[in-house]
Design an enzyme around this catalytic site. Structure first.
Site, PDB file in Angstrom:
ATOM      1  NE  ARG A  31      -3.845  -2.224   2.146  1.00  0.00           N
ATOM      2  CZ  ARG A  31      -4.740  -2.569   1.215  1.00  0.00           C
ATOM      3  NH1 ARG A  31      -4.989  -1.746   0.218  1.00  0.00           N
ATOM      4  NH2 ARG A  31      -5.361  -3.726   1.275  1.00  0.00           N
ATOM      5  CG  ASP A  32       1.521   5.499  -2.421  1.00  0.00           C
ATOM      6  OD1 ASP A  32       2.136   5.472  -3.501  1.00  0.00           O
ATOM      7  OD2 ASP A  32       1.633   6.445  -1.601  1.00  0.00           O
ATOM      8  CB  ILE A  33       3.281   6.005   2.689  1.00  0.00           C
ATOM      9  CG1 ILE A  33       3.308   6.234   4.188  1.00  0.00           C
ATOM     10  CG2 ILE A  33       3.819   7.207   1.929  1.00  0.00           C
ATOM     11  CD1 ILE A  33       4.708   6.358   4.759  1.00  0.00           C
ATOM     12  CG  ASN A  89       4.312   8.849 -12.306  1.00  0.00           C
ATOM     13  OD1 ASN A  89       3.502   9.078 -13.189  1.00  0.00           O
ATOM     14  ND2 ASN A  89       3.994   8.833 -11.015  1.00  0.00           N
ATOM     15  CB  VAL A  98      10.446   5.866  -5.198  1.00  0.00           C
ATOM     16  CG1 VAL A  98      11.260   4.646  -4.768  1.00  0.00           C
ATOM     17  CG2 VAL A  98       9.883   6.580  -3.966  1.00  0.00           C
ATOM     18  CG  HIS A 102       6.952   2.723  -8.343  1.00  0.00           C
ATOM     19  ND1 HIS A 102       8.193   3.313  -8.407  1.00  0.00           N
ATOM     20  CD2 HIS A 102       6.062   3.746  -8.232  1.00  0.00           C
ATOM     21  CE1 HIS A 102       8.070   4.623  -8.335  1.00  0.00           C
ATOM     22  NE2 HIS A 102       6.780   4.917  -8.238  1.00  0.00           N
ATOM     23  CG  HIS A 104       1.598   4.871  -8.893  1.00  0.00           C
ATOM     24  ND1 HIS A 104       1.606   5.508  -7.675  1.00  0.00           N
ATOM     25  CD2 HIS A 104       2.760   5.213  -9.499  1.00  0.00           C
ATOM     26  CE1 HIS A 104       2.723   6.208  -7.552  1.00  0.00           C
ATOM     27  NE2 HIS A 104       3.441   6.055  -8.648  1.00  0.00           N
TER      28      HIS A 104
HETATM   29  P1  5GP Z   1       6.382   8.052  -7.862  1.00  0.00           P
HETATM   30  O1  5GP Z   1       6.115   9.514  -7.503  1.00  0.00           O
HETATM   31  O2  5GP Z   1       7.867   7.762  -7.853  1.00  0.00           O
HETATM   32  O3  5GP Z   1       5.701   7.593  -9.106  1.00  0.00           O
HETATM   33  O4  5GP Z   1       5.711   7.212  -6.694  1.00  0.00           O
HETATM   34  C1  5GP Z   1       6.324   7.005  -5.468  1.00  0.00           C
HETATM   35  C2  5GP Z   1       5.240   6.640  -4.491  1.00  0.00           C
HETATM   36  O5  5GP Z   1       5.866   6.089  -3.347  1.00  0.00           O
HETATM   37  C3  5GP Z   1       4.395   7.813  -4.029  1.00  0.00           C
HETATM   38  O6  5GP Z   1       3.027   7.589  -4.360  1.00  0.00           O
HETATM   39  C4  5GP Z   1       4.620   7.856  -2.509  1.00  0.00           C
HETATM   40  O7  5GP Z   1       3.461   8.178  -1.784  1.00  0.00           O
HETATM   41  C5  5GP Z   1       5.111   6.451  -2.220  1.00  0.00           C
HETATM   42  N1  5GP Z   1       5.985   6.354  -1.065  1.00  0.00           N
HETATM   43  C6  5GP Z   1       7.018   7.195  -0.753  1.00  0.00           C
HETATM   44  N2  5GP Z   1       7.596   6.797   0.392  1.00  0.00           N
HETATM   45  C7  5GP Z   1       6.913   5.689   0.805  1.00  0.00           C
HETATM   46  C8  5GP Z   1       7.052   4.833   1.945  1.00  0.00           C
HETATM   47  O8  5GP Z   1       7.919   5.001   2.806  1.00  0.00           O
HETATM   48  N3  5GP Z   1       6.168   3.803   2.041  1.00  0.00           N
HETATM   49  C9  5GP Z   1       5.189   3.594   1.107  1.00  0.00           C
HETATM   50  N4  5GP Z   1       4.381   2.562   1.307  1.00  0.00           N
HETATM   51  N5  5GP Z   1       5.041   4.380   0.028  1.00  0.00           N
HETATM   52  C10 5GP Z   1       5.897   5.410  -0.117  1.00  0.00           C
END
Ligand code: 5GP
Ligand code: ZN
Length: 116
Positions: A31-33, A89, A98, A102, A104
């Site tokens: 799960r996303d935080i 992304n 990150v 990944h 979403h």
């Molecule tokens: P991006 O912006 O790289 O496409 O997505 C990165 C996602 O990682 C974001 O939706 C963000 O909320 C999630 N995220 C960042 N740090 C953490 C974390 O420590 N734990 C979890 N579960 N999700 C995280």
């Protein structure tokens, strides 16, 4: 295979805890935080790949596995037929924060198009 500075590699290795909802020998989904929908799950390969730009021919199966996992998570969450969104992304303009590829998986509400 893993990057010592990578948050998602630490979830894969178990060094840090994530709320894992699905896993195979190739992927984990957690799960996303900061959820952007009632269900917001991130699906990552166990192999560290920083971004789409770093994919090679040998990563075809790694990426295919992410979509197969998305299908399973959506089915378990109960919104397969209603529909859901799957997004990856790449780099700054798309908002990648990150750098471990990944998907979403977002579901449980209606989404607009085009995205912001
Ligand atoms: P991006 O912006 O790289 O496409 O997505 C990165 C996602 O990682 C974001 O939706 C963000 O909320 C999630 N995220 C960042 N740090 C953490 C974390 O420590 N734990 C979890 N579960 N999700 C995280
Ligand atoms: Zn990583």
């Amino acid at each position: 295979m893993s990057d010592t500075d990578c948050l998602f590699c630490k979830f894969v290795s178990g060094e840090l805890n994530a709320d894992i909802v699905y896993e195979t020998d190739k992927v984990i989904a957690f799960r996303d935080i900061n959820p952007q929908a009632p269900t917001h799950v991130l699906i990552v390969p166990r192999k560290h790949i920083a971004s789409i730009n770093d994919l090679t021919d040998s990563d075809r199966e790694e990426i295919g596995n992410l979509y197969l996992a998305a299908k399973e998570v959506a089915k378990e969450a109960g919104f397969s037929e209603d529909g859901y969104r799957v997004v990856m992304n790449c780099n700054a303009a798309a908002g990648q924060t990150v750098f471990h590829v990944h998907l979403h998986l977002l579901g449980g509400r209606t989404f607009s198009w085009p995205p912001g």
